[in-house]
Motif scaffolding. Structure first.
Motif, short mmCIF file in Angstrom:
data_model
loop_
_atom_site.label_atom_id
_atom_site.label_comp_id
_atom_site.label_asym_id
_atom_site.label_seq_id
_atom_site.Cartn_x
_atom_site.Cartn_y
_atom_site.Cartn_z
N ASP A 101 0.94 -1.05 0.01
CA ASP A 101 -0.21 -0.10 -0.38
C ASP A 101 0.70 1.14 0.04
O ASP A 101 0.79 2.22 -0.68
CB ASP A 101 -1.00 -0.05 1.19
CG ASP A 101 -2.22 -1.38 0.76
OD1 ASP A 101 -2.18 -1.64 0.06
OD2 ASP A 101 -2.77 -1.26 2.55
N LEU A 102 1.88 1.17 0.90
CA LEU A 102 2.74 2.08 1.17
C LEU A 102 3.54 2.49 -0.11
O LEU A 102 4.17 3.44 -0.76
CB LEU A 102 3.38 2.36 2.15
CG LEU A 102 2.30 2.75 3.30
CD1 LEU A 102 3.43 2.04 4.72
CD2 LEU A 102 2.19 3.69 4.29
N GLN A 103 4.39 1.34 -0.98
CA GLN A 103 4.95 1.21 -2.29
C GLN A 103 4.66 1.57 -3.22
O GLN A 103 5.37 2.72 -3.66
CB GLN A 103 5.51 0.13 -1.77
CG GLN A 103 7.38 -0.37 -2.75
CD GLN A 103 7.83 -1.02 -2.48
OE1 GLN A 103 7.88 -2.42 -1.80
NE2 GLN A 103 9.21 -1.91 -2.72
N LYS A 104 3.01 1.79 -2.96
CA LYS A 104 2.09 2.48 -4.55
C LYS A 104 2.67 3.90 -4.63
O LYS A 104 2.73 4.44 -6.02
CB LYS A 104 1.31 2.05 -4.55
CG LYS A 104 1.19 1.00 -5.25
CD LYS A 104 -0.70 0.44 -5.61
CE LYS A 104 -1.21 -0.32 -3.85
NZ LYS A 104 -2.33 -0.73 -4.07
N HIS A 105 3.54 4.41 -2.89
CA HIS A 105 2.80 6.22 -3.51
C HIS A 105 4.88 6.24 -2.46
O HIS A 105 4.57 7.27 -2.18
CB HIS A 105 2.22 6.47 -1.60
CG HIS A 105 0.81 6.26 -2.61
ND1 HIS A 105 0.47 7.43 -3.63
CD2 HIS A 105 -0.08 5.60 -1.81
CE1 HIS A 105 -1.17 6.58 -3.52
NE2 HIS A 105 -0.91 5.18 -3.05
N GLY A 106 5.56 5.42 -3.37
CA GLY A 106 7.27 6.15 -2.62
C GLY A 106 7.81 4.84 -1.59
O GLY A 106 9.02 6.19 -1.46
N ILE A 107 7.08 4.98 -0.68
CA ILE A 107 7.39 4.88 1.08
C ILE A 107 7.66 3.04 0.89
O ILE A 107 6.59 2.68 0.93
CB ILE A 107 6.39 5.29 1.65
CG1 ILE A 107 5.93 6.25 1.65
CG2 ILE A 107 6.65 5.17 3.10
CD1 ILE A 107 4.44 7.08 2.20
N THR A 108 8.97 2.99 0.92
CA THR A 108 9.88 1.72 1.46
C THR A 108 9.91 1.89 2.51
O THR A 108 10.85 2.05 2.98
CB THR A 108 10.33 1.30 0.18
OG1 THR A 108 10.35 2.02 -0.99
CG2 THR A 108 10.71 -0.26 0.02
N VAL B 227 16.03 2.51 12.02
CA VAL B 227 15.09 2.27 11.39
C VAL B 227 14.15 2.62 11.15
O VAL B 227 13.42 2.11 12.81
CB VAL B 227 15.14 0.27 11.35
CG1 VAL B 227 14.61 -0.33 10.35
CG2 VAL B 227 16.85 0.10 10.57
N VAL B 228 13.07 2.52 10.48
CA VAL B 228 11.46 2.93 10.60
C VAL B 228 10.52 1.75 9.42
O VAL B 228 11.26 1.49 8.77
CB VAL B 228 10.63 4.08 9.89
CG1 VAL B 228 9.33 4.65 9.69
CG2 VAL B 228 11.71 5.10 10.05
N ASP B 229 9.54 1.10 10.81
CA ASP B 229 9.12 -0.49 9.63
C ASP B 229 7.65 0.16 10.29
O ASP B 229 7.41 0.53 11.46
CB ASP B 229 9.59 -1.22 9.51
CG ASP B 229 9.54 -2.28 9.08
OD1 ASP B 229 8.87 -2.31 8.13
OD2 ASP B 229 10.31 -3.49 9.26
N LEU B 230 6.94 -1.01 9.63
CA LEU B 230 5.56 -1.14 10.58
C LEU B 230 5.45 -1.72 11.76
O LEU B 230 6.45 -2.78 11.83
CB LEU B 230 4.38 -2.13 9.60
CG LEU B 230 4.29 -1.80 8.36
CD1 LEU B 230 3.55 -2.64 7.72
CD2 LEU B 230 2.94 -0.49 8.01
N LEU C 293 2.85 12.79 7.66
CA LEU C 293 2.62 13.98 6.40
C LEU C 293 2.91 12.87 5.07
O LEU C 293 2.05 13.44 4.02
CB LEU C 293 3.84 14.79 6.39
CG LEU C 293 3.02 16.15 7.64
CD1 LEU C 293 3.73 16.87 7.40
CD2 LEU C 293 1.67 16.08 7.59
N ARG C 294 3.32 12.10 4.78
CA ARG C 294 4.01 10.84 3.33
C ARG C 294 2.95 9.94 3.31
O ARG C 294 2.29 9.62 2.23
CB ARG C 294 5.26 10.69 3.64
CG ARG C 294 6.74 11.45 2.75
CD ARG C 294 7.41 11.55 2.05
NE ARG C 294 7.70 10.54 0.85
CZ ARG C 294 8.40 9.56 1.66
NH1 ARG C 294 9.21 9.18 2.13
NH2 ARG C 294 8.12 8.35 0.64
N ALA C 295 2.83 9.34 4.59
CA ALA C 295 1.67 7.78 4.33
C ALA C 295 0.50 8.54 4.71
O ALA C 295 -0.40 7.52 4.08
CB ALA C 295 2.75 7.27 5.48
#
Length: 198
Positions: free
Chosen positions: A16-23, A37-40, A134-136
């Motif tokens: 869901d996030l990667q589709k918007h450039g958030i890996t 490190v940032v993760d779910l 703000l990105r997610a």
């Protein structure tokens, strides 16, 4: 049960996030120079997250709750939608969630809750979490963000203003906070994602 806990549980995954450039997971270097490190939010950090949440409740100056949470209630409140962890050398340093502020016809309005653990404060973790929010949030389909209770005494007030949030109103005397003899005003902070191109 509050409106927050009554909303339907909505899952989120990396795609869901990667589709918007958030890996995720992703590494970031803080203003302090620390690499995080940032993760779910993973199940393996639930105990640490619960401890951090209850410590914020005990501090009594940033969140409205008075009673500590058990694991089931923490999962229902904090981890029910999109929740994220910031780790530094494997230790939980910060955590935040993104979820609907309201149900139904207003569920496109995001709410966020943020905690930086005391030993990791003043390193840029809160700013990093705010920037990721703000990105997610728009990547997850939210159109607007609203933070209901940002107390006058909370250092995050200046952070939200610096990230482009607007003061939408003031709730006079909203908080009976520890360390304050007077009732503390709270600001309602908003951010409009429409037109941001996400």
């Amino acid at each position: 049960m509050s409106v927050y806990e009554a909303c339907a549980i909505v899952g989120v995954d990396r795609a869901d996030l990667q589709k918007h450039g958030i890996t995720l997971p992703c590494e970031a270097v803080l203003s302090s120079g620390d690499k995080v490190v940032v993760d779910l939010f993973p199940d393996g950090l639930v105990d640490a997250g619960l401890d951090a949440f209850n410590a914020m409740i005990d501090e009594g100056n940033a969140w409205p709750f008075e009673d500590r949470y058990d694991e089931a209630r923490f999962r229902s409140y904090f981890l029910s939608h999109a929740a994220f962890a910031v780790t530094l050398q494997g230790q939980l340093a910060g955590l935040f969630y993104i979820k609907p502020n309201f149900p139904g016809r207003c569920s496109h309005v995001a709410n966020g809750g943020f905690i930086t653990l005391p030993t990791f404060r003043r390193r840029g973790i809160a700013r990093l979490m705010g920037q990721l929010f703000l990105r997610a949030a728009p990547a997850l389909g939210y159109k607007v963000a609203c933070f209901n209770l940002v107390f006058d005494t909370n250092p995050s007030l200046s952070l939200w203003l610096s990230l482009g949030f607007q003061k939408a109103g003031v709730i006079p005397g909203a908080g009976r906070l520890k360390g304050s003899e007077e009732l503390v005003d709270a600001h309602i902070m908003t951010y409009d994602f429409r037109g941001t191109g996400v």
